[in-house]
Design a protein around this motif. Structure first.
Motif, PDB file in Angstrom:
ATOM      1  N   CYS A 211       0.770  -1.263   0.036  1.00 55.08           N
ATOM      2  CA  CYS A 211       0.009  -0.204   0.094  1.00 55.08           C
ATOM      3  C   CYS A 211       0.776   1.200   0.078  1.00 55.08           C
ATOM      4  O   CYS A 211       0.091   2.339  -0.193  1.00 55.08           O
ATOM      5  CB  CYS A 211      -0.942  -0.099   1.065  1.00 55.08           C
ATOM      6  N   LYS A 212       1.986   1.132  -0.036  1.00 54.51           N
ATOM      7  CA  LYS A 212       3.017   2.351   0.185  1.00 54.51           C
ATOM      8  C   LYS A 212       2.861   3.290   1.664  1.00 54.51           C
ATOM      9  O   LYS A 212       3.205   4.520   1.333  1.00 54.51           O
ATOM     10  CB  LYS A 212       2.934   3.201  -1.222  1.00 54.51           C
ATOM     11  N   ARG A 213       2.338   2.643   2.725  1.00 56.60           N
ATOM     12  CA  ARG A 213       2.172   3.399   3.631  1.00 56.60           C
ATOM     13  C   ARG A 213       3.115   3.247   4.621  1.00 56.60           C
ATOM     14  O   ARG A 213       3.580   1.927   4.862  1.00 56.60           O
ATOM     15  CB  ARG A 213       1.007   3.271   4.285  1.00 56.60           C
TER      16      ARG A 213
ATOM     17  N   ILE B  30       1.001   8.412  -0.633  1.00 54.66           N
ATOM     18  CA  ILE B  30       1.148   7.357  -1.489  1.00 54.66           C
ATOM     19  C   ILE B  30       1.515   7.753  -2.566  1.00 54.66           C
ATOM     20  O   ILE B  30       2.365   7.082  -3.329  1.00 54.66           O
ATOM     21  CB  ILE B  30      -0.072   6.570  -1.137  1.00 54.66           C
TER      22      ILE B  30
END
Length: 78
Positions: free
Chosen positions: A44-46, A69
């Protein structure tokens, strides 16, 4: 808006309720692994902090996380 099936040649207009609007769905993609080189989840790129705060974050905070993100995805494409 929808229509009920014809009854005796009469079509009756029926207004269907709308599902609840979800402004910010979770970015989770069920691929949960933090890439230590960059510091965020490969799915999720968090960051860890963003993942932890998501469920209690305000709409403004969620919007900021989504922007983070997008920025990270652009970094990866560059």
């Amino acid at each position: 808006m929808g229509f009920s099936p014809p009854l005796g040649g009469v079509t009756e207009e029926v207004f269907l309720p709308h599902p609840p609007l979800r402004i910010f769905d979770s970015p989770c993609k069920s691929v949960c692994r933090i890439d230590e080189r960059v510091g965020w989840c490969i799915g999720c790129k968090r960051t860890r902090a963003e993942i932890q705060m998501w469920s209690t974050a305000s709409d403004a905070q969620k919007k900021a996380i989504w922007q983070n993100i997008l920025n990270r995805e652009q970094q990866m494409d560059a």
